[in-house]
Design an enzyme around this catalytic site. Structure first.
Site, short mmCIF file in Angstrom:
data_model
loop_
_atom_site.label_atom_id
_atom_site.label_comp_id
_atom_site.label_asym_id
_atom_site.label_seq_id
_atom_site.Cartn_x
_atom_site.Cartn_y
_atom_site.Cartn_z
CD GLU A 40 -5.17 1.04 1.11
OE1 GLU A 40 -4.62 0.80 2.60
OE2 GLU A 40 -5.62 0.59 1.03
CE1 TYR A 123 -5.33 -2.26 5.38
CE2 TYR A 123 -3.68 -0.28 5.14
CZ TYR A 123 -5.17 -0.95 5.16
OH TYR A 123 -6.08 -0.47 4.14
CG ASP A 141 -8.19 -0.99 8.63
OD1 ASP A 141 -9.70 -1.52 8.23
OD2 ASP A 141 -8.89 0.61 7.40
#
Length: 355
Positions: A40, A123, A141
């Site tokens: 990520e 996020y 996202d």
């Protein structure tokens, strides 16, 4: 007539259409938090295709968070070179050290605690909580924003629409299989509900898509027009010694390209530099010659144009920087911009016999 979209519809699609990615766990299993976190962080502002070889290389070199924590930060920066946004690499190393030293190698399992770690924002915390720990976190996202905007025909432009899109995403997030669901929405946006020419005919949510019903799916999400990026200019100094080594310099740890190695250069400013003006910022006193052509590179907030000045000097010359053998440049933590400068300098300097 529109039908109400459900998480179950999407999960049925995901079970037979999921992308095979190196950081994903097999069906029915939770993913390794270290792999989720690493992927990520790498995927921020970068494509899946670009990240995969970096992810595999990092995992082969540092298979556990403790291994990454124990690595010198210079090695991590070098391995990261080419992915961009280099503050992420510094935070990646700092986060690894925090998890290894203060949490005995274990990532926390909830969003609030995850956000206390270096470099983990809203996020990334939600993604780790959902995918690695099965928490019903709302993962937002660009793909998810686009899917929600089209599914609910939200015409309010980004970024103002973000809170509403998150609320709509939260309403669909299930308590069962939240990690699979989060990845399913991202896969849907990446493969079917794409920015241009969405494949609505094979979308599992096509019957409940308000934008599709109104024929406005291709125009969403709406975005405010971005101001034109300004252009900055500078001169890079390609300095070679008689033994063929090249002069490099490490950038300050904070700021743009922080901590990376570079070909020394002037400040980057809107006005063009003359070689006469730039000499005061050169790393050594030498007979500098401008090479033909310009190196161009774009950052998030501005474009950059660098001319390259070349000069030779004797071996062991005192200079503001470090000497690196030419055949060792690939092992340095040079960002993409500086690799462009190296290629340009090698092509033009040798072409002109400057080296």
């Amino acid at each position: 007539m529109l039908t109400s979209p459900t998480a179950d519809q999407l999960l049925v699609w995901y079970d037979h259409s999921r992308r095979l990615l190196p950081w994903r766990a097999p069906p029915g299993q939770l993913a390794d938090p270290y792999r989720v976190w690493l992927s990520e962080v790498m995927l921020q502002q970068t494509t899946v295709a670009a990240v995969q070889p970096y992810f595999r290389a990092f995992l082969a070199r540092w298979p556990k968070v403790e291994d990454l924590a124990a690595a010198p930060v210079e090695e991590v920066m070098q391995a990261w070179a080419g992915l961009g946004y280099y503050a992420r690499a510094r935070n990646l190393h700092l986060c690894a050290k925090t998890v290894a030293e203060w949490r005995h190698g274990r990532f926390p399992d909830d969003e609030t605690a995850l956000r206390q770690l270096p470099g983990i924002g809203e996020y990334t915390a939600a993604a780790i909580a959902a995918i690695a720990f099965g928490r019903p976190a709302v993962v937002m996202d660009g793909n998810v924003e686009r899917v929600m905007a089209r599914l609910h025909a939200v015409t309010e432009p980004l970024p103002k629409a973000k809170p509403r899109l998150k609320a709509l995403a939260a309403a669909l997030t299930p308590s069962e299989r939240p990690g699979d669901y989060a990845q399913a929405v991202m896969d849907l946006g990446a493969t079917i509900c794409t920015p241009k020419s969405p494949a609505c005919g094979i979308c599992p949510w096509t019957g409940g898509c308000a934008a599709r019903a109104q024929g406005i799916e291709a125009s969403l999400p709406a975005k405010l027009e971005k101001p034109e990026r300004p252009t900055r200019r500078g001169i890079a100094f390609w300095t070679t010694a008689k033994d063929g080594s090249v002069l490099l310099r490490r950038r300050p740890p904070k700021g743009l390209l922080g901590g990376m190695m570079e070909i020394p250069s002037t400040d980057w400013r809107p006005e063009a530099w003359t070689l006469s003006d730039a000499r005061a910022e050169a790393p050594i006193t030498a007979e500098w010659r401008l090479l033909p052509g310009v190196v161009r590179h774009s950052f998030t907030h501005f474009h950059l144009e660098l001319q390259v000045a070349a000069a030779k000097t004797g071996s062991g010359t005192a200079a503001r920087g470090v000497w690196c053998p030419l055949d060792s440049l690939d092992g340095q933590a040079l960002p993409t911009l500086m690799r462009k400068v190296v290629r340009h300098a090698l092509a033009k300097a040798y072409e002109r016999g400057t080296l």
